[in-house]
Motif scaffolding. Structure first.
Motif, PDB file in Angstrom:
ATOM      1  N   TYR A  55       0.839  -1.197   0.000  1.00 19.00           N
ATOM      2  CA  TYR A  55       0.000   0.000   0.000  1.00 19.00           C
ATOM      3  C   TYR A  55       0.880   1.255   0.000  1.00 19.00           C
ATOM      4  O   TYR A  55       0.587   2.215  -0.712  1.00 19.00           O
ATOM      5  CB  TYR A  55      -0.938  -0.015   1.211  1.00 19.00           C
ATOM      6  CG  TYR A  55      -1.787   1.224   1.318  1.00 19.00           C
ATOM      7  CD1 TYR A  55      -2.768   1.495   0.370  1.00 19.00           C
ATOM      8  CD2 TYR A  55      -1.595   2.144   2.353  1.00 19.00           C
ATOM      9  CE1 TYR A  55      -3.533   2.641   0.442  1.00 19.00           C
ATOM     10  CE2 TYR A  55      -2.362   3.290   2.436  1.00 19.00           C
ATOM     11  CZ  TYR A  55      -3.336   3.536   1.485  1.00 19.00           C
ATOM     12  OH  TYR A  55      -4.092   4.672   1.555  1.00 19.00           O
ATOM     13  N   TYR A 102       2.073   1.774  -3.411  1.00 20.66           N
ATOM     14  CA  TYR A 102       0.985   2.172  -4.307  1.00 20.66           C
ATOM     15  C   TYR A 102       0.598   3.628  -4.092  1.00 20.66           C
ATOM     16  O   TYR A 102       0.399   4.386  -5.038  1.00 20.66           O
ATOM     17  CB  TYR A 102      -0.221   1.257  -4.052  1.00 20.66           C
ATOM     18  CG  TYR A 102      -1.526   1.765  -4.599  1.00 20.66           C
ATOM     19  CD1 TYR A 102      -1.830   1.626  -5.953  1.00 20.66           C
ATOM     20  CD2 TYR A 102      -2.449   2.393  -3.766  1.00 20.66           C
ATOM     21  CE1 TYR A 102      -3.024   2.096  -6.465  1.00 20.66           C
ATOM     22  CE2 TYR A 102      -3.647   2.863  -4.266  1.00 20.66           C
ATOM     23  CZ  TYR A 102      -3.939   2.725  -5.614  1.00 20.66           C
ATOM     24  OH  TYR A 102      -5.110   3.180  -6.115  1.00 20.66           O
ATOM     25  N   ARG A 103       0.554   4.017  -2.844  1.00 20.69           N
ATOM     26  CA  ARG A 103      -0.085   5.286  -2.518  1.00 20.69           C
ATOM     27  C   ARG A 103       0.899   6.452  -2.401  1.00 20.69           C
ATOM     28  O   ARG A 103       0.610   7.555  -2.820  1.00 20.69           O
ATOM     29  CB  ARG A 103      -0.855   5.086  -1.211  1.00 20.69           C
ATOM     30  CG  ARG A 103      -1.226   6.292  -0.418  1.00 20.69           C
ATOM     31  CD  ARG A 103      -2.432   7.003  -0.960  1.00 20.69           C
ATOM     32  NE  ARG A 103      -2.459   8.361  -0.436  1.00 20.69           N
ATOM     33  CZ  ARG A 103      -2.999   8.691   0.730  1.00 20.69           C
ATOM     34  NH1 ARG A 103      -3.570   7.780   1.465  1.00 20.69           N
ATOM     35  NH2 ARG A 103      -2.958   9.935   1.150  1.00 20.69           N
ATOM     36  N   ARG A 161       0.831  -6.043  -4.155  1.00 23.77           N
ATOM     37  CA  ARG A 161       1.155  -4.871  -4.976  1.00 23.77           C
ATOM     38  C   ARG A 161       0.593  -5.018  -6.390  1.00 23.77           C
ATOM     39  O   ARG A 161       0.071  -4.064  -6.978  1.00 23.77           O
ATOM     40  CB  ARG A 161       2.678  -4.680  -5.029  1.00 23.77           C
ATOM     41  CG  ARG A 161       3.126  -3.445  -5.801  1.00 23.77           C
ATOM     42  CD  ARG A 161       2.681  -2.184  -5.088  1.00 23.77           C
ATOM     43  NE  ARG A 161       2.936  -0.964  -5.847  1.00 23.77           N
ATOM     44  CZ  ARG A 161       2.088  -0.469  -6.744  1.00 23.77           C
ATOM     45  NH1 ARG A 161       0.954  -1.085  -7.012  1.00 23.77           N
ATOM     46  NH2 ARG A 161       2.370   0.647  -7.385  1.00 23.77           N
ATOM     47  N   ARG A 178      -1.987  -6.678  -7.283  1.00 22.27           N
ATOM     48  CA  ARG A 178      -3.430  -6.490  -7.223  1.00 22.27           C
ATOM     49  C   ARG A 178      -3.781  -4.995  -7.171  1.00 22.27           C
ATOM     50  O   ARG A 178      -4.674  -4.528  -7.882  1.00 22.27           O
ATOM     51  CB  ARG A 178      -3.984  -7.212  -5.990  1.00 22.27           C
ATOM     52  CG  ARG A 178      -5.418  -6.907  -5.643  1.00 22.27           C
ATOM     53  CD  ARG A 178      -6.365  -7.468  -6.664  1.00 22.27           C
ATOM     54  NE  ARG A 178      -7.761  -7.238  -6.288  1.00 22.27           N
ATOM     55  CZ  ARG A 178      -8.772  -7.359  -7.119  1.00 22.27           C
ATOM     56  NH1 ARG A 178      -8.547  -7.704  -8.371  1.00 22.27           N
ATOM     57  NH2 ARG A 178     -10.001  -7.154  -6.729  1.00 22.27           N
ATOM     58  N   LEU A 179      -3.071  -4.247  -6.341  1.00 18.96           N
ATOM     59  CA  LEU A 179      -3.363  -2.815  -6.222  1.00 18.96           C
ATOM     60  C   LEU A 179      -3.129  -2.099  -7.551  1.00 18.96           C
ATOM     61  O   LEU A 179      -3.784  -1.103  -7.860  1.00 18.96           O
ATOM     62  CB  LEU A 179      -2.510  -2.183  -5.111  1.00 18.96           C
ATOM     63  CG  LEU A 179      -2.876  -2.599  -3.693  1.00 18.96           C
ATOM     64  CD1 LEU A 179      -1.928  -1.974  -2.681  1.00 18.96           C
ATOM     65  CD2 LEU A 179      -4.319  -2.210  -3.358  1.00 18.96           C
ATOM     66  N   MET A 216      -6.179  -1.556  -9.569  1.00 20.46           N
ATOM     67  CA  MET A 216      -7.259  -0.714  -9.077  1.00 20.46           C
ATOM     68  C   MET A 216      -7.218   0.623  -9.801  1.00 20.46           C
ATOM     69  O   MET A 216      -6.153   1.159 -10.069  1.00 20.46           O
ATOM     70  CB  MET A 216      -7.109  -0.508  -7.564  1.00 20.46           C
ATOM     71  CG  MET A 216      -8.362   0.011  -6.930  1.00 20.46           C
ATOM     72  SD  MET A 216      -8.267  -0.034  -5.146  1.00 20.46           S
ATOM     73  CE  MET A 216      -7.409   1.461  -4.863  1.00 20.46           C
ATOM     74  N   GLU A 252      -9.709   5.693  -4.641  1.00 22.41           N
ATOM     75  CA  GLU A 252      -9.449   6.149  -3.275  1.00 22.41           C
ATOM     76  C   GLU A 252      -9.687   7.668  -3.155  1.00 22.41           C
ATOM     77  O   GLU A 252     -10.410   8.096  -2.246  1.00 22.41           O
ATOM     78  CB  GLU A 252      -8.045   5.741  -2.853  1.00 22.41           C
ATOM     79  CG  GLU A 252      -7.824   5.788  -1.357  1.00 22.41           C
ATOM     80  CD  GLU A 252      -6.382   5.517  -0.969  1.00 22.41           C
ATOM     81  OE1 GLU A 252      -5.496   5.576  -1.849  1.00 22.41           O
ATOM     82  OE2 GLU A 252      -6.130   5.260   0.211  1.00 22.41           O
ATOM     83  N   ILE A 302      -9.977   0.218  -0.285  1.00 22.67           N
ATOM     84  CA  ILE A 302      -8.727  -0.508  -0.530  1.00 22.67           C
ATOM     85  C   ILE A 302      -8.817  -1.960  -0.058  1.00 22.67           C
ATOM     86  O   ILE A 302      -8.551  -2.895  -0.828  1.00 22.67           O
ATOM     87  CB  ILE A 302      -7.538   0.179   0.187  1.00 22.67           C
ATOM     88  CG1 ILE A 302      -7.442   1.644  -0.223  1.00 22.67           C
ATOM     89  CG2 ILE A 302      -6.245  -0.560  -0.094  1.00 22.67           C
ATOM     90  CD1 ILE A 302      -6.834   1.893  -1.560  1.00 22.67           C
ATOM     91  N   ALA A 307      -8.437  -5.336  -2.211  1.00 19.16           N
ATOM     92  CA  ALA A 307      -7.216  -6.131  -2.068  1.00 19.16           C
ATOM     93  C   ALA A 307      -7.480  -7.511  -1.479  1.00 19.16           C
ATOM     94  O   ALA A 307      -6.601  -8.370  -1.501  1.00 19.16           O
ATOM     95  CB  ALA A 307      -6.212  -5.374  -1.201  1.00 19.16           C
TER      96      ALA A 307
END
Lengths: 294, 267
Positions: free
Chosen positions: B88, B91-92, B153, B155-156, B159, B164, B182, B186
């Motif tokens: 996460y 990703y973020r 990761r 999987r994210l 998205m 988000e 999230i 996930a």
């Protein structure tokens, strides 16, 4: 709300954000764990390599002799050379054996067949390597299944166990699934139009493979070979159980030094030499992978 | 073209041979675990459950199996939580040194197992943990984090990056967005990571051999039996190990593949 909007703007534009407690909570667990139980143990090996062994007990100290004694021995360098040679052969054999399989997966099979093949190849990568090595121990034995099958063809029996052939079978059991998967991804990523263009320009099939396909997939192929080297160089199971541990390899030396006689300092010297070697090899491979063709 | 087709079939046949090589040891283990011969060879002997009966009465094997399961479950839970945090974060957030940060998470599989084992043994005995079940859990978590991180990761990655921020715009706090956007998205990868890391831990033999002391796990028991003569009991234990880890890896992959076909809709 305004802060949220700012965060939205910042993250969507890819800029750095203010470090909030929310961000820290997600960011910190991994480095805390990996530093405490991965980085420090590896760095601690450097300290251990100078420690003293007294009455089968490891005690802190500063003893450069661990280094001079190991690195000054002919047997160490002979073992080093032998391990390096085996890993090099494994890398070449693995790359060559895997390539036609990866080529078939990338170019000759349908999308769904390829997905299933990769699905199957991932399974052995995560299933007990030791048990598979045990299976090879009786399959490759002189009275084993492989020699039995060869006998029906009028061949053999061959001695494969406790020879470098046995070691190589073990290395391939360990590395082939991964090498094939990495090579398949590298080949599948090639823009097919280049290959077709080569064919249209009268380039033969085999020549197209060597002058178009391999150069285009070079980065992935080299990374696959690098993994083959790293895994073979560090494996003690194949040379021990299938290769008969004579002559030994560096990982077998580490096991022997650690398990008998508590010689952790000397084992650390060998381990650090191996890590340094792998760093250099990884650097050379990655440099070669990204070097432009002249 | 005729020649093209021939090449195609030769390559397919070769691929088949490679698969035979890769799966032969697994198949041989399962076949010979039901075979009466003391030394596994052909022609096959008769069908028997003798080896299974032998390990069923062996408390050593059962204790090791219980230990292995406990260690695998704990290491899987720990590494999946840490892997999710890492995935996460990657990703973020964007921050200085992020590639070094991710390398720290993903590097352990490149370190040879004997070196990992030696380093863990030296360090964990320094802090008084060597020879305990905790030592094995700690080491396995280190080795499992890369797999958990990678699975979650990826999987994210699938998205929609606007989901988000959309939740925030609608008034959700960061925590609420995590809980309602999230995490549900996930979830398949979290379960996938749990299975995969449990399989990695359950099968890990080298580091466990170095640090477990008397608290042997199943792979360590196998490794030690292996040092003697060829013992057909290993086929029976091995079949159990294969069935366990293959099941886990298949579930992990099913969840992983399912997501790539149909994008999950957030309720």
């Amino acid at each position: 709300m305004v802060a949220d909007m700012a965060a939205v703007a910042a993250s969507s534009e890819g800029q750095r954000e203010r470090l909030t407690s929310y961000a820290l909570l997600w960011r910190l667990p991994m480095p805390i764990w990996q530093i405490a139980f991965f980085v420090i143990p590896l760095l601690f090996l450097i300290a251990v390599s100078f420690f003293i062994v007294k009455n089968y007990r490891v005690e802190p100290g500063f003893l450069p002799e661990n280094w001079t004694k190991i690195l000054g021995r002919y047997i160490f360098w002979k073992t080093y050379g032998y391990t390096f040679l085996l890993a090099t052969i494994a890398t070449i054999v693995g790359t060559v054996l895997a390539f036609p399989a990866a080529y078939a997966l990338a170019f000759k099979l349908s999308e769904s067949a390829r997905r299933w093949a990769v699905f199957l190849l991932i399974i052995p990568f995560f299933t007990s390597y030791v048990v598979r090595i045990f299976a090879w121990m009786f399959l490759l034995a002189r009275e084993g299944v492989v020699n039995g099958a060869l006998g029906r063809l009028g061949l053999g029996p061959w001695t494969m166990l406790n020879t470098p052939i046995g070691t190589m079978v073990g290395y391939m059991t360990l590395t082939l699934p991964l090498v094939i998967i990495l090579q398949t991804f590298a080949l599948a990523g090639i823009d097919q139009r280049y290959v077709e263009a080569a064919h249209n320009l009268g380039c033969g099939r085999l020549r197209a493979v060597f002058t178009v396909v391999i150069p285009l997939a070079k980065v992935g192929l080299v990374i696959a070979a690098l993994f083959c080297f790293i895994l073979s160089f560090g494996d003690f199971v194949a040379p021990y159980y299938l290769g008969g541990s004579t002559p030994p390899t560096l990982p077998i030396m580490i096991v022997d030094q650690t398990k008998s006689g508590q010689q952790w300092p000397r084992a650390s010297v060998i381990a650090l030499t191996m890590i340094t070697t792998l760093f250099v090899i990884a650097f050379l491979f990655v440099t070669a992978a990204y070097r432009r063709r002249t | 073209m005729m020649a093209d087709r021939v090449v195609g079939w030769v390559l397919r046949a070769y691929l088949g041979l490679i698969f035979v090589f890769i799966f032969a040891p697994i198949a041989a283990n399962i076949v010979f675990s039901f075979n009466s011969l003391r030394f596994p060879t052909i022609p096959l002997g008769s069908f028997t459950l003798e080896w299974y009966q032998m390990i069923a009465g062996d408390s050593n094997v059962w204790q090791a199996a219980q230990r292995s399961i406990f260690i695998a479950l704990t290491a899987a839970a720990l590494s999946t939580v840490i892997g999710f945090c890492t995935a996460y974060t990657d990703y973020r957030f964007r921050f200085f040194g992020k590639s070094a940060y991710m390398a720290l998470s993903l590097l352990p599989p490149t370190i040879p197992l004997v070196i990992m084992g030696l380093a863990m043994l030296a360090w964990l005995s320094r802090i008084g943990l060597s020879g305990t079940i905790a030592a094995v859990i700690i080491a396995h978590t280190v080795m499992c984090i890369p797999f958990a991180t990678a699975v979650i990761r990826l999987r994210l990655n699938q998205m929609d990056a606007n989901l988000e921020p959309a939740a925030w715009n609608l008034g959700a706090s960061e925590w609420a967005a995590m809980r309602t956007v999230i995490l549900p998205f996930a979830l398949p990868s979290i379960v996938s990571a749990l299975c995969l890391t449990a399989a990695v831990s359950f099968d890990e033999f080298a580091v466990a051999w170095f640090v477990s002391g008397l608290n042997k796990t199943i792979p360590v028991v196998i490794l030690e039996i292996l040092q003697g003569v060829i013992d057909p009991r290993i086929n029976a234990i091995g079949t159990g190990v294969f069935v366990t880890s293959i099941t886990l890896v298949v579930i992990a992959q099913m969840l992983f593949m399912a997501r790539s076909r149909k994008p999950l809709v957030v309720q």
